[in-house]
Design an enzyme around this catalytic site. Structure first.
Site, PDB file in Angstrom:
ATOM      1  N   ASN A   9       1.001  -1.213   0.013  1.00  0.00           N
ATOM      2  CA  ASN A   9       0.119  -0.005   0.044  1.00  0.00           C
ATOM      3  C   ASN A   9       0.875   1.237  -0.082  1.00  0.00           C
ATOM      4  O   ASN A   9       1.406   1.687   0.973  1.00  0.00           O
ATOM      5  CB  ASN A   9      -0.902  -0.060   1.244  1.00  0.00           C
ATOM      6  CG  ASN A   9      -1.659   1.233   1.287  1.00  0.00           C
ATOM      7  OD1 ASN A   9      -1.743   1.993   0.622  1.00  0.00           O
ATOM      8  ND2 ASN A   9      -2.396   1.356   2.510  1.00  0.00           N
ATOM      9  N   LYS A  11       0.198   4.370  -0.430  1.00  0.00           N
ATOM     10  CA  LYS A  11      -0.560   5.556   0.322  1.00  0.00           C
ATOM     11  C   LYS A  11      -0.108   6.676  -0.582  1.00  0.00           C
ATOM     12  O   LYS A  11      -0.195   6.526  -1.684  1.00  0.00           O
ATOM     13  CB  LYS A  11       0.125   5.617   2.068  1.00  0.00           C
ATOM     14  CG  LYS A  11      -0.096   4.310   2.495  1.00  0.00           C
ATOM     15  CD  LYS A  11       0.037   4.589   4.092  1.00  0.00           C
ATOM     16  CE  LYS A  11      -0.143   3.045   4.837  1.00  0.00           C
ATOM     17  NZ  LYS A  11       0.161   3.039   6.216  1.00  0.00           N
ATOM     18  N   HIS A  94      -9.388   1.099   5.284  1.00  0.00           N
ATOM     19  CA  HIS A  94      -8.038   1.100   5.941  1.00  0.00           C
ATOM     20  C   HIS A  94      -8.112   2.083   7.195  1.00  0.00           C
ATOM     21  O   HIS A  94      -9.034   3.039   7.025  1.00  0.00           O
ATOM     22  CB  HIS A  94      -7.049   1.775   4.851  1.00  0.00           C
ATOM     23  CG  HIS A  94      -5.712   1.732   5.512  1.00  0.00           C
ATOM     24  ND1 HIS A  94      -5.088   2.685   6.142  1.00  0.00           N
ATOM     25  CD2 HIS A  94      -4.572   0.908   5.254  1.00  0.00           C
ATOM     26  CE1 HIS A  94      -3.761   2.625   6.625  1.00  0.00           C
ATOM     27  NE2 HIS A  94      -3.351   1.056   6.012  1.00  0.00           N
ATOM     28  N   GLU A  96      -6.373   4.510   8.040  1.00  0.00           N
ATOM     29  CA  GLU A  96      -6.273   5.974   7.726  1.00  0.00           C
ATOM     30  C   GLU A  96      -7.474   6.517   7.134  1.00  0.00           C
ATOM     31  O   GLU A  96      -7.880   7.826   7.240  1.00  0.00           O
ATOM     32  CB  GLU A  96      -5.160   6.118   6.783  1.00  0.00           C
ATOM     33  CG  GLU A  96      -3.676   6.011   7.656  1.00  0.00           C
ATOM     34  CD  GLU A  96      -2.635   5.333   6.989  1.00  0.00           C
ATOM     35  OE1 GLU A  96      -2.575   5.208   5.648  1.00  0.00           O
ATOM     36  OE2 GLU A  96      -2.012   4.685   7.538  1.00  0.00           O
ATOM     37  N   GLU A 166      -4.913  -5.103  10.485  1.00  0.00           N
ATOM     38  CA  GLU A 166      -3.992  -3.916  10.881  1.00  0.00           C
ATOM     39  C   GLU A 166      -4.164  -3.381  12.177  1.00  0.00           C
ATOM     40  O   GLU A 166      -4.898  -2.396  12.323  1.00  0.00           O
ATOM     41  CB  GLU A 166      -3.826  -3.040   9.739  1.00  0.00           C
ATOM     42  CG  GLU A 166      -3.553  -3.761   8.303  1.00  0.00           C
ATOM     43  CD  GLU A 166      -3.115  -2.585   7.420  1.00  0.00           C
ATOM     44  OE1 GLU A 166      -1.976  -2.840   7.030  1.00  0.00           O
ATOM     45  OE2 GLU A 166      -3.869  -1.733   6.960  1.00  0.00           O
ATOM     46  N   GLY A 172       2.834   2.202  10.803  1.00  0.00           N
ATOM     47  CA  GLY A 172       3.797   3.209  10.821  1.00  0.00           C
ATOM     48  C   GLY A 172       4.770   3.843  11.901  1.00  0.00           C
ATOM     49  O   GLY A 172       5.142   4.634  11.999  1.00  0.00           O
ATOM     50  N   SER A 212       4.004  -2.093  10.147  1.00  0.00           N
ATOM     51  CA  SER A 212       5.358  -2.217  10.533  1.00  0.00           C
ATOM     52  C   SER A 212       5.927  -3.579   9.939  1.00  0.00           C
ATOM     53  O   SER A 212       6.886  -4.006  10.709  1.00  0.00           O
ATOM     54  CB  SER A 212       5.780  -1.941  11.694  1.00  0.00           C
ATOM     55  OG  SER A 212       5.304  -0.705  12.281  1.00  0.00           O
TER      56      SER A 212
HETATM   57  P1  13P Z   1       3.357   0.315   7.701  1.00  0.00           P
HETATM   58  O1  13P Z   1       3.766  -1.156   7.051  1.00  0.00           O
HETATM   59  O2  13P Z   1       4.001   1.352   7.134  1.00  0.00           O
HETATM   60  O3  13P Z   1       3.198   0.244   9.255  1.00  0.00           O
HETATM   61  O4  13P Z   1       1.775   0.573   6.987  1.00  0.00           O
HETATM   62  C1  13P Z   1       0.892  -0.677   7.188  1.00  0.00           C
HETATM   63  C2  13P Z   1      -0.227  -0.273   6.581  1.00  0.00           C
HETATM   64  O5  13P Z   1      -1.040   0.610   6.993  1.00  0.00           O
HETATM   65  C3  13P Z   1      -0.399  -0.993   5.041  1.00  0.00           C
HETATM   66  O6  13P Z   1      -1.986  -0.674   4.697  1.00  0.00           O
END
Ligand code: 13P
Length: 250
Positions: A9, A11, A94, A96, A166, A172, A212
């Site tokens: 992803n 982003k 997601h 976010e 997740e 992150g 992560s």
């Molecule tokens: P990270 O791998 O940067 O923690 O992000 C995970 C994520 O949100 C994938 O959709």
């Protein structure tokens, strides 16, 4: 055998030129394995990504979409638009989208319904916040997220769903769920799916872990029985790291 999947992803990262560079780097070092590899670049770069990967085994996904077909929804993109450029997978739910753009379970459920009605594949994301884990309500929270979005799916719909657990505290942050913590939750999720659908669906559905994931921790996570791959953020932005994570899923 369940399908192993590693999805990146991206982003809100990478310009068109950077997207082309990363795709070229991935293609030159990628060797086909049994693991399905997916990348999800930003909207503006989807068409070009799809064009570059047309004859490749690497698949392209969108990061989001709207539930309506057309209309006065400034800034939004429909399932039909995605399909018109050959995209048939979309990430929905997601954290976010939930936390920053205030998407509720109700909105996410409408998007999932629309995508499945269009025969698109959905990578459905969910996971608990840190306070919820601390107060030991994480299983309940995840069950409720699953039920509010996936409760009225048909057998055919389920074939087009990939789950991505997740935990928000691991996204992150550099802090990963331990393989044991992730496995415990994935087992819970598979059990919930068997109650909501059938044993057959539950045993076939791919459940990815996200939060992560790095080359150094991927093998430990992916070796667990109910973890069928990963949804990767930061580490998917570098070809070497992403392909090392793909290898870890084998
Ligand atoms: P990270 O791998 O940067 O923690 O992000 C995970 C994520 O949100 C994938 O959709």
């Amino acid at each position: 055998m369940r399908q192993k999947i590693v999805a990146g992803n991206w982003k809100m990262n990478k310009t068109l030129q950077e997207t082309e560079e990363l795709i070229n780097a991935l293609q030159s070092d990628y060797t086909t394995t049994n693991t399905e590899v997916i990348i999800a670049p930003a909207y503006v770069n989807l068409y070009r990504s799809q064009e570059l990967l047309n004859s490749s085994k690497i698949n392209v996904s969108a990061q989001n979409m709207h539930f309506e077909t057309t209309g006065a929804f400034t800034g939004e993109i429909s399932a039909e638009m995605l399909q018109s450029i050959g995209i048939d997978t979309v990430i929905l739910g997601h954290s976010e989208r939930r936390d920053v753009f205030l998407e509720t379970d109700e909105i996410i459920a409408k998007k999932v319904r629309k995508a499945l009605d269009q025969q698109m594949r959905v990578i459905f994301c969910f996971g608990e916040q840190l306070e919820e884990r601390k107060s030991n309500t994480h299983f309940e929270v995840v069950s409720s997220q699953l039920k509010s979005v996936l409760s009225d799916l048909s057998e055919t719909d389920w074939n087009n769903v990939v789950l991505a657990y997740e935990p928000v505290w691991a996204i992150g942050t550099g802090e990963t769920a331990s393989p044991e913590q992730a496995q415990e939750m994935h087992k819970h999720i598979r059990n919930e799916i068997s109650v909501m659908s059938s044993e057959a669906v539950a045993s076939q559905i791919s459940i990815l872990y996200g939060g992560s994931v790095k080359p150094a921790n991927a093998v430990g996570l992916f070796s667990k029985e109910d973890i069928d791959g990963g949804l990767i953020g930061g580490a998917s932005l570098k070809a070497d790291d992403f392909l090392a994570i793909v290898d870890a899923a084998e």
